[in-house]
Design a protein around this motif. Structure first.
Motif, short mmCIF file in Angstrom:
data_model
loop_
_atom_site.label_atom_id
_atom_site.label_comp_id
_atom_site.label_asym_id
_atom_site.label_seq_id
_atom_site.Cartn_x
_atom_site.Cartn_y
_atom_site.Cartn_z
N GLY A 52 0.89 -1.17 -0.21
CA GLY A 52 0.06 -0.04 0.04
C GLY A 52 0.82 1.11 0.09
N LEU A 53 1.97 1.17 0.83
CA LEU A 53 2.80 2.31 0.72
C LEU A 53 3.76 2.53 -0.46
N LYS A 54 4.03 1.36 -1.07
CA LYS A 54 4.76 1.59 -2.49
C LYS A 54 3.81 2.22 -3.58
N LYS A 55 2.58 1.82 -3.27
CA LYS A 55 1.61 2.35 -4.33
C LYS A 55 1.18 3.73 -4.19
N LEU A 56 1.11 3.99 -2.84
CA LEU A 56 0.89 5.42 -2.46
C LEU A 56 1.95 6.57 -2.74
N ILE A 57 3.17 5.94 -2.36
CA ILE A 57 4.51 6.70 -2.20
C ILE A 57 5.14 6.71 -3.26
N GLY A 58 5.44 5.63 -3.79
CA GLY A 58 6.44 5.32 -4.98
C GLY A 58 7.21 4.11 -4.38
N ALA A 59 7.90 3.29 -5.48
CA ALA A 59 8.63 2.03 -5.22
C ALA A 59 10.06 2.26 -4.21
N ASP A 60 10.38 3.66 -4.35
CA ASP A 60 11.60 4.08 -3.70
C ASP A 60 11.22 4.29 -2.21
N VAL A 61 10.03 3.99 -1.50
CA VAL A 61 9.88 4.20 -0.24
C VAL A 61 10.63 3.07 0.60
N TYR A 62 10.90 2.12 -0.26
CA TYR A 62 11.53 0.72 0.34
C TYR A 62 13.03 0.44 -0.32
N GLN A 63 13.98 0.41 0.15
CA GLN A 63 15.10 -0.43 -0.58
C GLN A 63 15.31 -1.62 -0.07
N GLY A 64 15.14 -2.56 -0.85
CA GLY A 64 14.90 -3.91 -0.11
C GLY A 64 13.66 -4.20 0.74
N ASN A 65 14.01 -4.36 1.84
CA ASN A 65 12.80 -4.34 2.70
C ASN A 65 13.05 -3.47 3.75
N GLN A 66 13.96 -2.52 3.68
CA GLN A 66 14.02 -1.23 4.55
C GLN A 66 13.28 -0.20 4.22
N LEU A 67 12.55 0.19 5.29
CA LEU A 67 11.64 1.52 5.11
C LEU A 67 12.62 2.92 4.79
N GLN A 68 12.42 3.73 3.85
CA GLN A 68 13.16 4.80 3.48
C GLN A 68 12.48 6.04 4.51
#
Length: 194
Positions: A52-68
């Motif tokens: 949900g966060l990737k769809k909302l903010i963009g794929a770059d909100v995670y690098q691997g499994n790490q929340l940015q």
């Protein structure tokens, strides 16, 4: 479907001392579910929330499994709509996690503002209050903020009077009134075993 457990929610503005009251409850053997800590944990571990966060903010909100966190912060600060959009993803995940947890007690700073109370339906709500100047001093010390920054932060939250009106009980954490006595008084009035 009947409710499985009694829910006691602790709320209060920044600098009121919710975490300190939770520590006093821990000494009595009561673990209080911390919404902020749970939100951080779920954003790192919950696959549905991550999608949900990737769809909302963009794929770059995670690098691997790490929340940015910097990406989330930038998104949050961009607008009120962005804050609400994140809350609409995170809060239901936190509410579900809490309701499936073994805990009865929950701490939420924005119980009413974010309508989180409508997700967890607390039976009892306890507001922690403190004088404005006490809160300002606590926030300044804890977060290394100026007085103006602390006042600005407090000003963005609901007034304490509004929280008190919507609460079952109030604990005054003014550094003078005995907290343990206030907790004992509430326990005597709560109609179930803690």
């Amino acid at each position: 479907m009947g409710k499985k457990k009694k829910v006691i929610a602790i709320t209060g503005g920044i600098g009121s001392g919710k975490s300190y009251v939770a520590q006093l409850l821990a000494k009595r053997g009561i673990t209080v579910y911390d919404c902020d800590a749970a939100a951080k944990r779920l954003m790192q571990q919950d696959a549905v929330l991550q999608e949900g966060l990737k769809k909302l903010i963009g794929a770059d909100v995670y690098q691997g499994n790490q929340l940015q966190k910097s990406v989330v912060t930038k998104f949050l600060l961009a607008s009120e709509e962005h804050q609400q959009a994140i809350q609409q993803l995170v809060h239901p995940a936190v509410a579900t996690d809490f309701l499936h947890s073994p805990y009865n007690w929950i701490e939420s700073a924005i119980l009413f503002e974010a309508h989180f109370d409508q997700l967890i339906h607390p039976d009892i709500i306890i507001s922690i209050i403190a004088p404005l100047q006490t809160r300002v001093q606590r926030v300044m010390q804890r977060d290394q903020l100026t007085e103006a920054q602390a006042m600005d932060w407090i000003g963005k939250q609901w007034p304490q009077e509004e929280l008190v009106k919507r609460s079952t009980f109030t604990i005054n954490n003014d550094d003078d009134t005995n907290l343990d006595q206030q907790i004992d008084c509430i326990f005597k009035q709560i109609d179930f075993h803690i």
